[in-house]
Design a protein around this motif. Sequence first.
Motif, short mmCIF file in Angstrom:
data_model
loop_
_atom_site.label_atom_id
_atom_site.label_comp_id
_atom_site.label_asym_id
_atom_site.label_seq_id
_atom_site.Cartn_x
_atom_site.Cartn_y
_atom_site.Cartn_z
N UNK A 308 33.83 11.52 28.76
CA UNK A 308 32.69 11.08 28.05
C UNK A 308 31.87 10.71 29.08
N UNK A 309 32.47 9.98 30.41
CA UNK A 309 31.53 9.70 31.23
C UNK A 309 30.85 10.77 31.98
N UNK A 310 31.81 11.81 32.32
CA UNK A 310 31.46 13.02 32.87
C UNK A 310 30.38 13.69 32.16
N UNK A 311 30.46 13.83 30.82
CA UNK A 311 29.37 14.45 29.90
C UNK A 311 28.00 13.66 30.25
N UNK A 312 28.16 12.41 30.25
CA UNK A 312 26.77 11.76 30.50
C UNK A 312 26.38 11.81 31.69
N UNK A 313 27.02 12.11 32.65
CA UNK A 313 26.31 12.28 34.13
C UNK A 313 25.77 13.49 34.10
N UNK A 314 26.26 14.60 33.72
CA UNK A 314 25.56 15.95 33.31
C UNK A 314 24.30 15.88 32.63
N UNK A 315 24.26 15.05 31.43
CA UNK A 315 23.39 14.64 30.62
C UNK A 315 22.32 13.95 31.39
N UNK A 316 22.63 12.91 32.14
CA UNK A 316 21.65 12.38 32.95
C UNK A 316 21.06 13.01 33.89
N UNK A 317 21.77 13.81 34.72
CA UNK A 317 21.18 14.82 35.69
C UNK A 317 19.97 15.63 35.03
N UNK A 318 20.38 16.14 33.85
CA UNK A 318 19.40 17.30 33.26
C UNK A 318 18.16 16.66 32.88
N UNK A 319 18.31 15.33 32.28
CA UNK A 319 17.06 14.52 31.75
C UNK A 319 16.22 14.00 32.94
N UNK A 320 16.92 13.74 33.92
CA UNK A 320 16.23 13.18 35.20
C UNK A 320 15.38 14.26 35.84
N UNK A 321 15.91 15.24 35.55
CA UNK A 321 15.22 16.36 36.26
C UNK A 321 13.91 16.80 35.35
N UNK A 322 14.07 16.86 34.10
CA UNK A 322 13.03 17.04 32.97
C UNK A 322 12.00 15.83 33.32
N UNK A 323 12.26 14.54 33.22
CA UNK A 323 11.23 13.55 33.37
C UNK A 323 10.54 13.70 34.87
N UNK A 324 11.41 13.85 35.93
CA UNK A 324 10.69 14.25 37.00
C UNK A 324 9.72 15.60 37.22
N UNK A 325 10.04 16.55 36.48
CA UNK A 325 8.94 17.55 36.39
C UNK A 325 7.81 17.15 35.65
N UNK A 326 7.89 16.38 34.72
CA UNK A 326 6.70 15.84 33.85
C UNK A 326 5.90 14.63 34.60
N UNK A 327 6.39 14.35 35.74
CA UNK A 327 5.90 12.98 36.43
C UNK A 327 4.45 13.30 36.73
#
Length: 432
Positions: A308-327
């Motif tokens: 579950x932690x590994x899944x949340x790392x991958x999710x957080x990477x994708x979400x961070x990239x999305x948020x940075x692209x919109x910054x």
Amino acid sequence: MQEQRKVSVRVPVLARVEGEGALELDIDNGTITNLKFSIFEPPRLFEKLLEGRDFQEVPDITARICGICPVAYQMSAVHAAEMAFGVQITPWARALRRLLYCGEWIQSHALHIHLLAAPDFLGFDNALAMAKTFPHVVSRGLKLQGLGNRIMRVVGGRSVHPVNACVGGFYSAPALDEMRALQAELEAARADAYELVRWVVNLPMPDDQQDFVSVALHHPDEYPFNEGRIISDNGLDIGIGEYEQHFNEFQMPYSTALHAHLHGKPYLVGPLARVNLLREQLPAQLLELLAGSPVQFPSLNMFHSMAARALEIAYSMDEAIRLLAEYSLPDQPHVPVNTREAVGFGCTEAPRGLLWHRYAFNADGTVKNARIVPPTSQNQARMEQDLHQSLHAFGLDNSDEALKLRAEQVIRNYDPCISCATHFLRLKVNRG
């Protein structure tokens, strides 16, 4: 008559939980007759230290409760103050807080997987020994942890105990060029996060099915970090202000660390509870990484917490990239705050699980009283229940050394603050 074995386990802990801990285990006729997991920590008095402090001091003070998840304490604190004072933050600030939380999840989960948990499943004493056989895995893990720290440093001002978050938003806006450079770094490492999931879910994990209640925040539109209602898989669905009506913290005579119950029973918070309850909010491409593996969610195997932690790392990477692209840069990084006498609640998802704050403020914005309920205390009763069931399933006729190792593995599943999650058990056996 089979002799009784009394196993007293002394636990040296690191600075994040001061003092000592112990696991006391009595075995009689093939049955555990007594099990006590104790944490002996001197009072840290954070709730009392906050009394009389200005509301803007609270986030930075509470961040010092934990060096691994300071963002969680800051975010719960700022949300509570904003609720109390009726502050509406901008969408820009909300997105930036979500990005900051991504950094904390990535660094905390990567640290736990590679330095604490994975050596258990591969038969190594520690991560240094594991690195000799799996240098790429450990190197990848440290790289991911470093990226999480970098997010926290760019957004929060520094990677340990960030100082940029405030009630109303942020003190300053990160520079656009720094955020674009950070985005490029994360995009280059996205494949590493996906590879980590595939690697973790195929590790040899014990099959230890148990019955437990999962509790987490739920937001209708996103996988939750900062906002939502508190739900469980047995029907709970409440606002965060109703927490004290359903959850109860209590003192056990053998431990200074508090225990907690939901409706009189232990419960689980943390990554496994979140994925169990909220897996449908994870992107399909992440869930596809589990295909063909023995790990599937929802899971009643606590050893799947690492997956579950590994899944949340991958999710957080994708979400961070999305948020940075919109910054983009805002007109102002924070909104004005007008204080009043009021009570506010804050509840966010720390890497280790639900973190709940309540503050009563005076009219001038100083704290009248405070209550903070961290994930470790909420999981304490569940840890004891898990130890009892897991050690029985493992086999009490195993050697004391084997029982010690299994108990360590069980406790590390919860990552109960890094101090308690090290390879820590020293065994002393008294035989009748």
